[in-house]
Enzyme design. Structure first.
Site, mmCIF file in Angstrom:
data_model
loop_
_atom_site.group_PDB
_atom_site.id
_atom_site.type_symbol
_atom_site.label_atom_id
_atom_site.label_comp_id
_atom_site.label_asym_id
_atom_site.label_seq_id
_atom_site.Cartn_x
_atom_site.Cartn_y
_atom_site.Cartn_z
ATOM 1 N N HIS A 75 -0.773 1.026 15.897
ATOM 2 C CA HIS A 75 0.629 1.228 15.063
ATOM 3 C C HIS A 75 1.782 1.175 15.991
ATOM 4 O O HIS A 75 2.774 2.062 15.836
ATOM 5 C CB HIS A 75 0.322 2.488 14.604
ATOM 6 C CG HIS A 75 -0.744 2.745 13.840
ATOM 7 N ND1 HIS A 75 -2.089 3.190 14.376
ATOM 8 C CD2 HIS A 75 -0.862 3.000 12.521
ATOM 9 C CE1 HIS A 75 -3.002 3.511 13.197
ATOM 10 N NE2 HIS A 75 -2.177 3.309 12.482
ATOM 11 N N GLU A 108 -4.218 -6.831 3.107
ATOM 12 C CA GLU A 108 -2.975 -7.638 3.167
ATOM 13 C C GLU A 108 -2.789 -9.014 2.985
ATOM 14 O O GLU A 108 -1.979 -9.453 2.443
ATOM 15 C CB GLU A 108 -2.863 -7.271 4.734
ATOM 16 C CG GLU A 108 -2.279 -6.137 5.228
ATOM 17 C CD GLU A 108 -3.180 -4.856 4.932
ATOM 18 O OE1 GLU A 108 -4.584 -5.380 5.022
ATOM 19 O OE2 GLU A 108 -2.777 -3.828 5.095
ATOM 20 N N LEU A 138 -5.890 -1.989 -0.631
ATOM 21 C CA LEU A 138 -5.930 -2.120 0.615
ATOM 22 C C LEU A 138 -6.116 -3.557 1.199
ATOM 23 O O LEU A 138 -7.467 -3.711 1.612
ATOM 24 C CB LEU A 138 -6.546 -1.153 1.495
ATOM 25 C CG LEU A 138 -6.102 -0.846 3.073
ATOM 26 C CD1 LEU A 138 -6.836 0.410 3.467
ATOM 27 C CD2 LEU A 138 -6.461 -1.792 3.644
ATOM 28 N N GLU A 185 0.950 -1.258 0.152
ATOM 29 C CA GLU A 185 -0.230 -0.037 0.012
ATOM 30 C C GLU A 185 0.896 1.109 -0.064
ATOM 31 O O GLU A 185 1.478 1.321 0.997
ATOM 32 C CB GLU A 185 -0.733 0.175 1.209
ATOM 33 C CG GLU A 185 -1.999 -1.144 1.267
ATOM 34 C CD GLU A 185 -2.419 -1.766 2.621
ATOM 35 O OE1 GLU A 185 -1.913 -0.850 3.641
ATOM 36 O OE2 GLU A 185 -2.947 -2.747 2.753
HETATM 37 C C1 LIG Z 1 -5.804 -3.389 7.492
HETATM 38 C C2 LIG Z 1 -5.093 -2.064 7.307
HETATM 39 N N1 LIG Z 1 -4.041 -1.913 6.366
HETATM 40 C C3 LIG Z 1 -3.489 -0.636 6.385
HETATM 41 C C4 LIG Z 1 -3.985 0.366 7.184
HETATM 42 C C5 LIG Z 1 -3.195 1.710 7.047
HETATM 43 N N2 LIG Z 1 -4.149 2.708 6.430
HETATM 44 C C6 LIG Z 1 -4.724 3.706 7.484
HETATM 45 S S1 LIG Z 1 -5.903 4.399 6.510
HETATM 46 C C7 LIG Z 1 -5.442 3.707 5.206
HETATM 47 C C8 LIG Z 1 -5.922 4.383 3.764
HETATM 48 C C9 LIG Z 1 -7.608 4.377 3.823
HETATM 49 O O1 LIG Z 1 -8.156 4.752 2.826
HETATM 50 P P1 LIG Z 1 -9.854 4.621 2.633
HETATM 51 O O2 LIG Z 1 -10.330 3.361 3.124
HETATM 52 O O3 LIG Z 1 -10.205 5.147 1.303
HETATM 53 O O4 LIG Z 1 -10.402 5.903 3.677
HETATM 54 P P2 LIG Z 1 -9.914 7.418 3.473
HETATM 55 O O5 LIG Z 1 -8.666 7.539 4.602
HETATM 56 O O6 LIG Z 1 -9.548 7.949 2.392
HETATM 57 O O7 LIG Z 1 -10.961 8.194 4.263
HETATM 58 C C10 LIG Z 1 -4.401 2.970 5.056
HETATM 59 C C11 LIG Z 1 -3.742 2.208 3.857
HETATM 60 C C12 LIG Z 1 -4.756 0.107 8.151
HETATM 61 N N3 LIG Z 1 -5.182 1.134 8.813
HETATM 62 N N4 LIG Z 1 -5.440 -1.346 8.284
#
Ligand SMILES: Cc1ncc(C[n+]2csc(CCOP(=O)(O)OP(=O)(O)O)c2C)c(N)n1
Ligand SMILES: Cc1ncc(C[n+]2csc(CCOP(=O)(O)OP(=O)(O)O)c2C)c(N)n1
Ligand SMILES: [Mg+2]
Ligand SMILES: [Mg+2]
Lengths: 327, 334, 327, 334
Positions: free
Chosen positions: A128, A59, A57, A29
């Protein structure tokens, strides 16, 4: 020799390996944009989107697709953006990556590297900050590494990438920009499974890894200067396989063991280190084997006050070492 | 009167291939029955086979190029494994956990097919985990500029698993050369399809990933072959994945540990046994004069003899050396 | 008193609890048909489909939905058909069920029970044989139980169902129909966290759980009769929390410790037991702490020959005990 | 000339509610900006907010009955939390990790909303894990015969996660009263939608689970409200789930740790900033004479003052006692 931060060392290790071997790709990602910690900064420009691939997104699919790609001539380095988010890939890592070679009687193998930032101390809250080495060091067929210095990070990441087995490579995120270290410009590797004596000592054997290496070195400093106690600090670096020989050797020399880890104490990897020593070096022990680790609460609460309370630090380590010295 | 050649040609096959399809199906049926028999005789502790699925399995696999295309089957796919080129001996050695079983040397359960030269990838038991592997294989082919296709199989139960969604989404984004097959036999062990899904045809989900999903009569080997052939062509042309749902029925219990009378009626099983894809295809072959009854019986006899010989070979094969259990946890240095 | 197999005890515990409390439901794959091990035989007829719910084949959703239901007045018992198939639910168990109470500062809680057959010895191959207690005993906020006798199974499953926290309840599948045991007809519970001394002894403290309890008792028998060595066999039953007090007490009495578990030796739960003893009862130890467990290979290869080779059994346990006795 | 009452009535709302919608949106905007400001001042180490999403968040939440219906939001949903009834003080105490933060007492990151009386369920950081929880909440309501609705939110990135598939499938089978919302702002941090999905509108996936999926302009609060209201009615009638995709844009970086200039152009951000749902709705209110500029400004002033007061209260609130870190791992006996 050049001065590098650990995150730069991680970046350089992958960059150099991808230059050397065009079958290597990074996938995960946001890796295309350089990654949230900048580990793949400039990779897309240098190697193109196909070799620096932004994934959805997901894993389980990242690891699962990496496994599949590794069967067909590609060497994937899969990034889990945070170790805490490797949990959805647990089944793919444990059931698939780790077991494929064994279940096929050696016919298939899975040379992927899964790298991920782990560890606490950055106000990351309970999602985190986690340490995950204890889960995976328990899984046969998987190699696990945990680094917290630029030199070790670069040398061991290269070994991980070149290893024919699946390797989980844990980078302590608090160490990413902790300091700069002189590391060779030319290609070098560090053998997986070799611990590093970060500080020699004669009175106490302190076994640790990850960010706790730095706290332990500070504690050892304090004990030397304030108590005249000489602590040998061993950085395991490789969690699975781990360097029993070097640890047992040191224990036979000092007779006293302090095991330090950031993870929750119960069932943490330090328990395995202790159990091995209690079975194989019992005759040499002059004192109880002491563990300094986090209490059994989710690591880590977001509040800096709460986080600091639960995480081991130089003071808590020194306290444990003093108990041991006084024994 | 149309010739066998013309009839075969209409399906893009030769008369020999039409008979070969039947042979593969009958061979799969026979191996499955043999494994269940050996299990009942106490020679193998476990059997999972695919009686009833032969058309779905052989029909899809027949569209591939063995050794070039990649196959990631699931535990019921005896017909897939045999069509790609594994032998009854391979499967029966796996059933009896023999030391030289190419599937796993006795480490994996039977019907966990594997062959490196045939590119049949060793699978696990957790349902659907092979789906993302197929995506990765196809991703690698795309990066390397190869026109290899990856086909992967799952049951209807498997379609509920998150990995399936993540895989189809991933493959759709990158237009990967993957064929996702679902052998929908309407049961996940005892759980009927209506407790697994609110939609009748799971193939409709493909639309949500931007590629075609087709539902085909899984007991009609030529219909299945046609759908698979079309999917392979699409994939080779770089047009991306296809999802194929083959509606079928398992006319045997889930495994040797299962008693299917607990969850389905004898009538239902009888009804589907009447729709047996082998009987149906044999009838088609004779009705269309592609083969006469004697030829059909000859094929059956040949398959039976092969499986008899394979059984002998497998039973005579050595069992694993106990201490070898410690090997191959990690790659051994040459 | 009635004679029951363990699988019947499991069945009865749930059946009686569902009779007692109409908010309790069971959910999982094939539970409506009675379950692949018949644990919920007759539940659908007795309690209806809503309270004995067949779910889709999706472990993350089974656990995730159970968590959600538990927030809204329902007490779910979620079945993972085999422990090996709980891996896809790892994230829901570790990140959600175990952390909800802590992360909400005690505001929300998650009283679900997740029960699953685990363990080897039934020719289940590498995916119907795994032990998973070491993964989950390391997770704060989760309770973990492992049973292998009818009496313990019934008493502890009732406690698990009534516990206000998430509980992972592991039933050794080889023990399901191993033998019959007299158990009370009337309602009883066994407190979570209490070990059970299955055999009293004076020379060696043998700490174990699960199927290894039966092998250990056989080994203890042998040592008594053949070597005149008295082995105290402690069945932990609860893995998290576990009964340190009772174990330490015994160690202080015998001075010799044998830890036996079926799981892979490295990072198995026995390491934690050893580490605790090495820290808290060191002065009482007269010998190395010995572990008898499976080597680090995927548990278990399908072939009975291979499986038998790697699994601990009475002979291997007796051998370890003799070493210890001779020390 | 149509009256405000008639205009409001056409949307099933009163004029006061039309203004209340604007108030909630502006309040959410202000709290978000405040958190980013406090973060820049070094008072809170982290901020994740929802500027740009206000119409999608307030419009959906406004259709619910607070305290009766269940809400499982994600980290960007400041507007959802405030609409259901959490206060700016609640959110700012969470931002500053204060001891009496009802979200988590400083244990969870900010914007991990929670309130037991409001039935806002505490969430985690792993994306999409709340989806199955919403399914379970609705399952419980169905078993207990309650007409409660569960609504859950995720971003576009979250739609790639397996849990989302497993949840929608589960809810579809049992026709559960769940509303699945996706706030599609076209980015998962830096990953554009076309690298996340092969289909333009993720809402089409709902068809694969047997319930309606609607794509709505997520910057049009009344359109979002209408879609949500319809979904709530469906759910209450026992007709099952609805998936709502609200197309929107985050006009701020992903979090306080993100530099969005790395992956999107200033032009693109400017273009969407011009489509700001607050500006748009304020214009609609004045154009339709539901409010005049003075009223709009009065609402803004009120919200600003509330957030100023909340900031003061939150800053003055005590920090957690260090040793309290050990509490609440398990339920404490009363
Ligand atoms: C399972 C998981 N993988 C990676 C992350 C790291 N992460 C946090 S927010 C995010 C992007 C999320 O994007 P979206 O679902 O479009 O929500 P937005 O932030 O755009 O509102 C990522 C990759 C996470 N929190 N959980
Ligand atoms: C993740 C996972 N959960 C549960 C199981 C146990 N299990 C094995 S097969 C099966 C049913 C599969 O049904 P389906 O996918 O329809 O395939 P079929 O057996 O009908 O061909 C189940 C639940 C498993 N193997 N993996
Ligand atoms: Mg099926
Ligand atoms: Mg987004």
């Amino acid at each position: 020799m050049a001065e590098k931060q650990m995150i730069e060392a991680v970046h350089d290790a992958m960059f150099e390996e991808m230059k050397r071997d065009s079958s290597i790709i990074v996938m995960g990602e946001d890796v295309g944009g350089g990654g949230v910690f900048r580990a793949t900064e400039g990779f897309k420009a240098e190697f193109g989107e196909a070799r620096c691939m932004d994934t959805p997104l997901a894993e389980a699919a990242i690891v699962g697709a990496a496994i599949g790609a590794s069967l067909n001539g590609i060497l994937p380095i899969a990034e889990m953006q945070f170790a805490d988010f490797s949990h959805p890939a647990f089944d793919q890592i444990v059931s698939e990556a780790a077991r494929l070679h064994y279940r096929s009687n050696g016919a298939w193998s899975c040379p992927i590297t899964i790298r991920t930032p782990y560890g606490a101390g950055i106000h990351g809250g309970p999602y985190h900050s986690q340490s995950i080495e204890a889960f995976y060091a328990h899984v046969p067929g998987l190699k696990v590494i945990a680094v917290a210095t630029p030199y070790d990070a670069k040398g061991l990441l290269k070994s991980a990438i070149r290893d024919p087995n699946p390797v989980l490579f844990l980078e302590h995120k608090k160490a990413y920009r902790l300091y700069r270290q002189e590391i060779p410009d030319d290609d070098y590797t560090i053998p997986i499974g070799e611990a590093d004596i970060k500080r020699e000592g004669t009175d106490i054997t302190l076994v640790t890894y990850g960010m706790m290496v730095h706290h332990s070195l500070k504690a050892a400093e304090t004990l030397q200067s304030e108590d005249g106690v000489s602590v040998e600090v061993i950085d395991l670096r490789s969690i699975s396989p781990w360097d029993k020989e070097r640890v047992l050797e040191s224990v036979k020399k000092t007779g006293k063991v302090l095991i330090v880890y950031e993870d929750n104490i119960t069932g943490g990897f330090g328990a395995e280190v202790s159990a091995t020593i209690a079975q194989e070096a019992f005759e040499y022990l002059d004192a109880p084997i002491i563990r300094v680790a986090s209490p059994d609460v989710p690591i880590a609460p977001y509040s800096g006050i709460l986080e600091e309370y639960i995480l081991p630090n130089a003071e808590k380590i020194a306290e444990g070492a003093r108990k041991l010295a006084a024994y | 009167m149309v010739t066998a050649k013309e009839i075969a040609g209409a399906h893009g096959l030769s008369p020999e291939q039409l008979l070969d399809l039947y042979y593969k199906m009958f061979l799969a049926r026979t191996v499955g029955q043999r494994e269940r028999m050996l299990n009942r005789m106490g020679k193998g502790p476990f059997a999972v086979t695919g009686e009833g699925h032969e058309a779905a399995q052989v029909g899809t696999a027949y569209a591939l190029t063995p050794g070039k295309d990649w196959v990631l089957p699931y535990y019921r796919d005896i017909g897939v494994a045999l069509t790609i080129g594994m032998t009854p001996t391979d499967l029966l050695k796996a059933h009896l956990a023999r030391a030289d079983s190419i599937e796993s040397g006795g480490r994996n359960m039977p019907s966990h097919f594997s062959s490196v030269p045939l590119r049949i990838v060793s699978g696990s038991a957790p349902v659907a985990t092979q789906y993302p592997h197929a995506v990765g294989v196809a991703l690698a082919a795309k990066i390397r500029g190869l026109d290899e296709v990856a086909i992967t199989y799952v049951g209807d139960g498997g379609t509920s698993v998150g990995d399936v969604h993540e895989s189809m989404n991933f493959a759709g984004i990158h237009k990967l050369a993957v064929i996702f097959v679902c052998e929908n036999n309407q049961y996940a062990i005892s759980v009927k399809w209506d407790k697994q899904s609110a939609v009748k045809d799971v193939a409709v989900r493909a639309a949500g990933y931007g590629f075609p999903g087709v539902t085909v009569d899984g007991n009609d080997v030529l219909a299945v072959y046609a759908a698979a052939k079309e999917a392979v062509n699409r994939a080779r042309r770089g047009e991306g994945p296809t999802f194929i749902e083959a509606k079928t029925y398992r006319i045997v219990p889930h495994t040797s540990d299962d008693d299917d009378r607990r969850y389905r009626t004898a009538e239902e099983v009888a009804e589907w046994t009447a729709k047996d894809p082998l009987i149906r295809y044999a009838a088609w072959l004779t009705d269309n004069r592609v083969a006469d009854q004697k030829q059909i019986e000859a094929i059956q006899a040949k398959a039976l003899q092969e499986v008899d010989e394979a059984t002998q070979i497998a039973e005579d094969a050595p069992t694993p050396d106990p201490a070898s259990a410690l090997r191959h946890v990690f790659v051994e240095d040459k």
